[in-house]
Design an enzyme around this catalytic site. Structure first.
Site, PDB file in Angstrom:
ATOM      1  CB  SER A  25      -0.846  -0.171   1.408  1.00 18.72           C
ATOM      2  OG  SER A  25      -2.077  -0.970   0.822  1.00 18.72           O
ATOM      3  CE  LYS A  28      -4.670   1.649  -0.563  1.00 23.54           C
ATOM      4  NZ  LYS A  28      -4.083   0.353  -0.231  1.00 23.54           N
ATOM      5  CB  SER A  83      -4.402   0.991   3.852  1.00 28.70           C
ATOM      6  OG  SER A  83      -3.336   0.787   2.918  1.00 28.70           O
TER       7      SER A  83
END
Length: 326
Positions: A25, A28, A83
């Protein structure tokens, strides 16, 4: 791993900074860099069923629900704090679709000089061929801090997420250096940025902290020992070292593509080496022998970096599920 000065972009020390690994993640950060400028925070959107299709099994989610109306700002808090891959899917659809968003993220990475990154799934979910590096993730984190919205979201510890009918529920940032957790003490001066975990990527982290008017950014990818807290404790050690070393370290490279050496092709990015402090401080208790290559493309060298090694007593597992990014 890598530690750099966020203002100047100077890389103070690094190890295998261009090794291409699954980012989980932490990708991101690139998603936010790409999409944040296109979607005003106050836009309200009612989620459609098709926008939530294709979320990977075991993904971390914030609880986005079909038929419910959210502000774009709510969705971004779901991305940065929880997340939430469900929030990423909705924002990507608002940005033109999943595939188009991946393509725009790829173009953004290239424009920033992040040539180790290949984007397949914008949420960071494990996908064949999806990789990034400690260098590239540090680039994304550094650039992200220049965006006031990015900086505000990534520094938020707690918020409330709409649950429908005027009801909301609390969400808390899963970056343990920021919010704290059993076995991990919050880091003084931390200002975000993003953590991640998948079964393939292991634990990953981009973090930034500010002390005494100086901001450092660090990246740690997939520690091989120390349990679920290792990524945070290694980042803590790097930040401590960077703040203590101050100006006594000769930079070994730059996150600023305009300062980087000319690259003959996209497959061979300029490497960064580990730094040698000009003076050995008493707080640096363990010397590690580290191989690297000079930041301007010189021959391989071996350098000594004095770095404190701290291990958490609690070897807890990451909070996210084994399959999805956290």
């Amino acid at each position: 791993w890598l530690v750099a000065d966020a203002r100047t972009g100077e890389v103070l020390a690094a190890h295998n900074a261009h090794r291409r690994l699954p980012p989980a993640s932490t990708l991101k950060t690139l998603f936010a860099l790409t999409v944040l400028p296109t979607l005003p925070a106050g836009i309200r959107h009612t989620v459609r069923e098709e926008e939530l299709r294709g979320i990977g099994a075991g993904s971390s989610i914030v609880g986005v629900t079909e038929g419910r109306t959210y502000r774009v700002a709510d969705l971004w808090r779901g991305v940065f704090l929880n997340s939430g891959n469900d929030a990423v899917h909705v924002l990507a659809e608002l940005n033109g679709g999943w595939r188009a968003t991946a393509q725009r993220m790829q173009a953004k990475a290239r424009a920033l000089g992040a040539h180790d990154t290949h984007v397949v799934s914008p949420d960071g979910y494990d996908a064949p061929g999806q990789v990034s590096s400690a260098f590239d993730l540090a680039v994304f984190g550094r650039v992200g801090l220049r965006n006031p919205d990015f900086a505000r979201y990534c520094a938020t510890v707690e918020a409330r997420f709409p649950g429908g009918g005027g009801w909301s529920y609390p969400i808390r940032n899963t970056n343990r250096l920021l919010s704290g957790a059993p076995g991990v003490k919050p880091y003084r001066g931390l200002i975000g940025i993003k953590n991640g975990y998948t079964s393939k990527a292991g634990s990953t982290l981009v973090a930034a902290a500010r002390r005494g008017g100086r901001t450092l950014v660090v990246t740690v990818m997939n520690p091989q020992e120390g349990g679920g807290s290792a990524v945070y404790e290694e980042a803590r050690s790097l930040l401590d070292w960077g703040f203590e070393a101050g100006s006594r370290v000769e930079p070994v490279g730059s996150l600023d593509v305009s300062r980087a050496a000319a690259r003959p092709d996209a497959a061979t990015p300029p490497a960064v080496a580990s730094a040698v402090p000009k003076e050995a401080g008493s707080g640096w208790t363990e010397a590690g022998l580290i191989a690297g290559a000079a930041g301007l493309g010189a021959a391989a060298v071996v350098l000594v970096l004095r770095l404190p090694v701290r291990r958490s007593e609690a070897a807890d597992r990451p909070a996210a599920t084994a399959a999805g990014p956290g």
